[in-house]
Design an enzyme around this catalytic site. Structure first.
Site, PDB file in Angstrom:
ATOM      1  N   ARG A 157       0.831  -1.212   0.000  1.00  0.00           N
ATOM      2  CA  ARG A 157       0.000   0.000   0.000  1.00  0.00           C
ATOM      3  C   ARG A 157       0.863   1.260   0.000  1.00  0.00           C
ATOM      4  O   ARG A 157       0.593   2.216  -0.731  1.00  0.00           O
ATOM      5  CB  ARG A 157      -0.907   0.008   1.233  1.00  0.00           C
ATOM      6  CG  ARG A 157      -1.660   1.321   1.395  1.00  0.00           C
ATOM      7  CD  ARG A 157      -2.534   1.294   2.636  1.00  0.00           C
ATOM      8  NE  ARG A 157      -3.283   2.538   2.808  1.00  0.00           N
ATOM      9  CZ  ARG A 157      -4.223   2.708   3.723  1.00  0.00           C
ATOM     10  NH1 ARG A 157      -4.526   1.713   4.532  1.00  0.00           N
ATOM     11  NH2 ARG A 157      -4.868   3.844   3.834  1.00  0.00           N
ATOM     12  N   TYR A 163     -14.388  10.695  -0.972  1.00  0.00           N
ATOM     13  CA  TYR A 163     -13.390  10.480  -2.028  1.00  0.00           C
ATOM     14  C   TYR A 163     -13.557  11.445  -3.197  1.00  0.00           C
ATOM     15  O   TYR A 163     -12.628  11.612  -3.992  1.00  0.00           O
ATOM     16  CB  TYR A 163     -13.445   9.039  -2.548  1.00  0.00           C
ATOM     17  CG  TYR A 163     -12.857   8.046  -1.571  1.00  0.00           C
ATOM     18  CD1 TYR A 163     -11.535   7.636  -1.681  1.00  0.00           C
ATOM     19  CD2 TYR A 163     -13.620   7.524  -0.529  1.00  0.00           C
ATOM     20  CE1 TYR A 163     -10.985   6.740  -0.783  1.00  0.00           C
ATOM     21  CE2 TYR A 163     -13.081   6.624   0.378  1.00  0.00           C
ATOM     22  CZ  TYR A 163     -11.763   6.235   0.249  1.00  0.00           C
ATOM     23  OH  TYR A 163     -11.222   5.348   1.139  1.00  0.00           O
TER      24      TYR A 163
HETATM   25  C1  G6P Z   1     -12.568   3.834   4.207  1.00  0.00           C
HETATM   26  C2  G6P Z   1     -12.811   3.168   2.903  1.00  0.00           C
HETATM   27  C3  G6P Z   1     -12.111   1.900   2.776  1.00  0.00           C
HETATM   28  C4  G6P Z   1     -10.646   2.105   3.023  1.00  0.00           C
HETATM   29  C5  G6P Z   1     -10.452   2.650   4.409  1.00  0.00           C
HETATM   30  C6  G6P Z   1      -9.010   2.987   4.650  1.00  0.00           C
HETATM   31  O1  G6P Z   1     -12.858   5.160   4.010  1.00  0.00           O
HETATM   32  O2  G6P Z   1     -14.167   3.007   2.623  1.00  0.00           O
HETATM   33  O3  G6P Z   1     -12.367   1.340   1.535  1.00  0.00           O
HETATM   34  O4  G6P Z   1      -9.959   0.900   2.894  1.00  0.00           O
HETATM   35  O5  G6P Z   1     -11.220   3.745   4.664  1.00  0.00           O
HETATM   36  O6  G6P Z   1      -8.790   3.171   6.001  1.00  0.00           O
HETATM   37  P1  G6P Z   1      -7.336   3.135   6.616  1.00  0.00           P
HETATM   38  O7  G6P Z   1      -7.517   3.315   8.064  1.00  0.00           O
HETATM   39  O8  G6P Z   1      -6.753   1.807   6.228  1.00  0.00           O
HETATM   40  O9  G6P Z   1      -6.595   4.246   5.955  1.00  0.00           O
HETATM   41 MN    MN Z   2     -14.506   1.707   0.887  1.00  0.00          MN
END
Ligand code: G6P
Ligand code: MN
Ligand code: NAD
Ligand code: MN
Length: 430
Positions: free
Chosen positions: A93, A251
């Site tokens: 990632r 997003y």
């Molecule tokens: C949410 C999304 C997910 C994403 C996650 C990331 O907003 O819907 O699809 O994977 O956040 O969260 P993180 O804590 O891993 O950055």
């Molecule tokens: Mn998501």
């Protein structure tokens, strides 16, 4: 009793799904829950799996938890399979976030070039999982959260026979925001939500048969905070919100406020690291908590992750199917004419009612120009991403990047070359 397999069981989100099954045990009698992971995730699986066992024991429910690296054993005769795995783990990632940034493009794990990289790594694995399901539990439902959730769900629909529904927590965040600003119970509203995963618009919010979208937007204009934990809460601007007249998803900031978001990403990356690097620290802390033998419930700190609530939504979705409930969910399903300006075999995110036959989308009024063009472009990008991920075709992957509005076209080739070079161990199709 039901058998459920959770692929990527070592995820830090697992306590939430366990809590979800505990809460619903009367209506959803899960008997055997298999948490599946791979060699690299063995330690995480042990830690979170043991917490899961303590949670079950404390709750006094009759459920067996199995921790296993044997995916086929877990999938055999399962009623539901859920997927929450991350191919290449957080290091992959972080690379997805950093490669585009090097070329002054948005570096995000699902949106833009980073999302393509994640799709290319994930598609071979999901197709393999689906082969196991087709052979060992052909009637099972696959509930996918693995990102990019819309693209992965589309790959499953286009290339396998598996019954699959894709899920994301963003629609839930939009629903909760709306209930919050309207100051009503969240069970009393319904959103007319339409688009693609991480590109979904709330066209309306219905409360007691009345449209409330204008009121929700008014609160956003007045500066009501609204985002997911992984996306900075940058102000949308009054004119943008007023003229859109719909609730954008968090997003959308990457598309509507691109240069502001890019600047913010670059600054944060310098100070604290990319989101992946931040999550690495959050995850470390979570697993330290999970190790404590006195911890027997989901800790509050899990709310620092962007995906909060998504596993609970999964449990509710599973219950709606199992109990033939006919309740409303916001999920990713095949378009089949629902949105008339994109192909039938595209996967869309839409308000649906869910019963034992699956998720049925509500009809969609024709889309206005202001959202139609962006949706069509991203949808075609996704179709190319699926094709590139399945067949490993360089030119298709390149065209996917070239048409993506968040990728500077003349950098697309260099970005793709970096993606392939840095992920080669995870790209058997290339
Ligand atoms: C949410 C999304 C997910 C994403 C996650 C990331 O907003 O819907 O699809 O994977 O956040 O969260 P993180 O804590 O891993 O950055
Ligand atoms: Mn998501
Ligand atoms: P994570 O890094 O904790 O990974 C979860 C587990 O997957 C790890 O224990 C890892 O070892 C395992 N794994 C990796 N490859 C595997 C494979 N081939 N088979 C089985 N297990 C494998 O990830 P996370 O932060 O819990 O997120 C998991 C996934 O869910 C990611 O793809 C993430 O983007 C997605 N996600 C989606 C939403 C949503 O809204 N749809 C919300 C949150 C997270
Ligand atoms: Mn699509």
């Amino acid at each position: 009793g039901l058998k459920i397999a959770v692929i990527g069981g070592g995820s830090s989100y697992t306590p939430e799904i366990i809590e979800g099954f505990i809460k619903r045990h009367d209506e959803l009698p899960v008997k055997d829950l298999y948490l599946v992971d791979i060699e690299e995730g063995k330690e995480k699986l042990e830690i979170v799996g043991n917490l899961a066992k303590r949670m079950i024991e404390k709750a006094g429910v009759d459920m067996n938890i199995y921790l296993t690296l044997d995916r086929r054993e877990a999938i055999k005769d399962a009623d539901f399979v859920t997927t929450q795995f991350r191919v290449g783990l957080l290091d992959a990632r972080i690379r997805d976030e950093k490669i585009p940034l090097k070329y002054n493009c948005i570096g995000q794990e699902t949106t833009g070039a980073g999302g393509l990289a994640k799709a290319l790594r994930t598609i071979p694995v999901i197709l393999d999982i689906c082969k196991d399901i087709e052979e060992l539990s052909p009637n099972a439902w696959l509930i996918n959260f693995t990102n990019p959730s819309g693209i992965i769900t589309e790959a499953v629909h286009k290339h396998t026979k598996v019954k699959c529904i894709g899920l994301c927590n963003v629609p839930i965040l939009m629903h909760m925001l709306s209930a919050d600003v309207l100051n009503v119970n969240k069970d009393d509203i319904r959103m007319d939500l339409v688009g693609l995963n991480h590109l979904v618009w709330g066209r309306d919010v219905i409360y007691k048969g009345e449209s409330k979208i204008d009121e929700v937007i008014k609160h956003l204009i007045a500066g009501k905070g609204y985002t997911a934990k992984n996306i900075p809460d940058i102000d949308w601007g009054k004119e943008l919100l007023e003229s859109l007249g719909m609730l954008p998803c968090p997003y959308h900031r990457y598309y509507y406020l691109t240069d502001v978001m890019l600047k913010e990403e670059i600054e944060t990356a310098k100070k604290e690291g990319t989101r992946g690097e931040i999550v690495k620290k959050v995850e470390k802390e979570l697993f330290e908590l999970y190790k404590d033998p006195n911890l027997k419930e989901k800790p509050k700190q899990l709310e620092d992750r962007g995906g909060q609530y998504y596993s609970d939504a999964a449990c509710e979705l599973i219950s709606a199917i199992y109990n033939d409930k006919g309740t409303i969910h916001y999920v990713n399903i095949q378009n089949n004419g629902t949105i008339n300006c994109i192909p039938n075999d595209s996967v869309i995110e839409r308000t649906c009612y869910v019963d034992k036959e699956g998720a049925h989308p509500f009809n969609v009024k024709p889309l206005p120009s202001k959202i139609k063009g962006l949706l069509q472009v991203i949808n075609e990008y996704e179709a190319l991403a699926v094709e590139a991920g399945v067949y490993g075709d360089y030119g298709t992957a390149l065209q996917a990047l070239i048409i993506h509005p968040l990728v500077e076209s003349s950098s697309a080739k260099y970005i793709l070359d970096d993606i392939i070079k840095e992920n080669i161990d995870y790209l058997p199709q290339f």
